[in-house]
Design an enzyme around this catalytic site. Structure first.
Site, PDB file in Angstrom:
ATOM      1  N   GLN A   1      25.042   8.678  -6.058  1.00  0.00           N
ATOM      2  CA  GLN A   1      26.282   9.470  -5.806  1.00  0.00           C
ATOM      3  C   GLN A   1      26.700   8.867  -4.430  1.00  0.00           C
ATOM      4  OE1 GLN A   1      28.808  10.381  -7.606  1.00  0.00           O
ATOM      5  NE2 GLN A   1      27.925  10.587  -9.474  1.00  0.00           N
TER       6      GLN A   1
ATOM      7  N   HIS B   1      27.750  19.424  -7.633  1.00  0.00           N
ATOM      8  CA  HIS B   1      27.334  20.288  -8.582  1.00  0.00           C
ATOM      9  C   HIS B   1      27.135  21.682  -7.865  1.00  0.00           C
ATOM     10  CE1 HIS B   1      25.610  21.841 -12.092  1.00  0.00           C
ATOM     11  NE2 HIS B   1      24.227  21.686 -11.742  1.00  0.00           N
TER      12      HIS B   1
ATOM     13  N   GLY C   1      21.684   8.213  -2.517  1.00  0.00           N
ATOM     14  CA  GLY C   1      21.297   7.667  -3.799  1.00  0.00           C
ATOM     15  C   GLY C   1      22.545   7.365  -4.589  1.00  0.00           C
TER      16      GLY C   1
ATOM     17  N   SER D   1      16.006   4.709   1.789  1.00  0.00           N
ATOM     18  CA  SER D   1      17.557   4.813   1.651  1.00  0.00           C
ATOM     19  C   SER D   1      18.114   4.751   3.053  1.00  0.00           C
ATOM     20  CB  SER D   1      17.861   6.298   1.312  1.00  0.00           C
ATOM     21  OG  SER D   1      17.449   6.561   0.003  1.00  0.00           O
TER      22      SER D   1
END
Length: 336
Positions: free
Chosen positions: A28, A107, A26, A52
């Site tokens: 990033q 993250h 996606g 994707s």
């Protein structure tokens, strides 16, 4: 103050001979994969079949299932939405990790809140660019970079820090600077910023301002312009040069209003409420609530989203934006 690393600090790239699997393609994912490849890294992409998959193939990557990509890689970077990561990790990544591999995140949410529990024999670190993927890719292509954060959660090999900096260097971040942090700090500050300021705080402030004007008898169209539309002008000035630049650029009347009225709106009680929000992030209350909501099928999430989308500020805004063809959303809004 944070310690910052630059290109000169990465004297040996310990990942250049390793295979990197980017899980997700996606915002990033595409930027990381393409930047690493352009810097000479051996990159494969791990995905489930869909758009994707086709896009990554079109961009020239070898694309595999997540399990196949993880099995052949030395470094596995997980760039999937937070709520999808635990299931994908348990089913497709964990069974294929080998001792000495690197498990990487952008993250820290799932590791920090124990939703992903890595084995003790792999390195675990994060590299988090402080900008959206399209900007990470564009600035890299132009010879620049977006700054990034990095943190080491688990150093099984003794060179996890070197690996993290090598990865950051690979996506170009060391050109701008890479700040050292921890999984705890990155996760908690990121969530707080989203909830108290960037998303929750701003939307509540905008709606309150709009409602105050409309309730006082002013036209909703003017309330929209003053409380939402013009926000971009102010944020752009702050983004470019901080509060000082914004205050220098607006009228003296606006600046004086900032000084005398701002503290009456965002008060010490507001800061106390922010402290309560932070405490619920720190003790895991927010994470537990969000995880439970997702597992239940997101009933409150969807109901609230639907209700918010019909607020008067949204109805008025849709009509006004038809007058401004130069205002186009990057993505089509809708239920996630």
């Amino acid at each position: 103050m944070a310690k910052v690393y630059y290109e000169k600090d990465v004297t040996v790239n310990v990942l250049k001979e390793k295979k990197v699997a980017i899980i997700g393609y996606g915002s990033q994912g595409h930027a990381h994969a393409q930047n690493l490849r352009d810097n000479g890294f051996d990159v494969v992409v791990g995905l489930r079949k869909g758009k994707s998959w086709d896009k990554a193939k079109e961009d020239g990557f070898s694309v595999y299932t997540v399990a196949e990509a993880a099995k052949q890689a030395d470094v596995v970077m997980i760039l999937l939405p937070d709520e999808l990561q635990p299931e994908v990790y348990e089913a497709e990544i964990a069974p294929n990790l080998q001792a000495g591999n690197s498990l990487v995140f952008a993250h820290g949410f799932n590791v920090h809140f124990d939703q992903v529990k890595p084995p003790a024999n792999v390195d675990v670190f994060l590299v988090a660019p402080k900008g959206p993927g399209h900007l990470v890719r564009r600035t890299f292509s132009e010879g620049g970079a977006v700054p990034a954060l990095f943190a080491v959660y688990q150093d099984a090999t003794g060179v996890a820090t070197e690996k993290a900096l090598s990865y950051a260097d690979g996506i170009g971040a060391t050109r701008a600077g890479v700040l050292e942090t921890t999984f705890k700090e990155e996760t908690e500050t990121d969530l707080f910023g989203e909830q108290a300021v960037l998303c929750g705080g701003v939307t509540a402030l905008v709606k309150a301002g709009f409602e105050t004007l409309v309730d006082a008898g002013y036209q909703p169209e003017l309330a929209y312009f003053e409380c939402l539309h013009e926000l971009k002008l102010i944020v752009d000035l702050m983004y470019e040069g901080g509060l000082e630049n914004m205050r220098y650029s607006v009228s003296d009347t606006a600046q004086w209003g900032d000084f005398v009225s701002g503290p009456r709106v965002v008060t010490e009680d507001t800061k106390k409420a922010m402290g309560a929000v932070l405490a619920e992030i720190q003790d895991g209350t927010f994470a537990r609530g969000w995880i439970a909501e997702h597992k239940a099928g997101r009933p409150n999430f969807h109901a609230t989203n639907e209700k918010e989308n019909e607020h008067e500020i949204e109805v008025v805004g849709r009509k006004l934006r038809e007058m401004m063809p130069f205002v186009q959303p990057r993505v089509k809004a809708g239920v996630k």
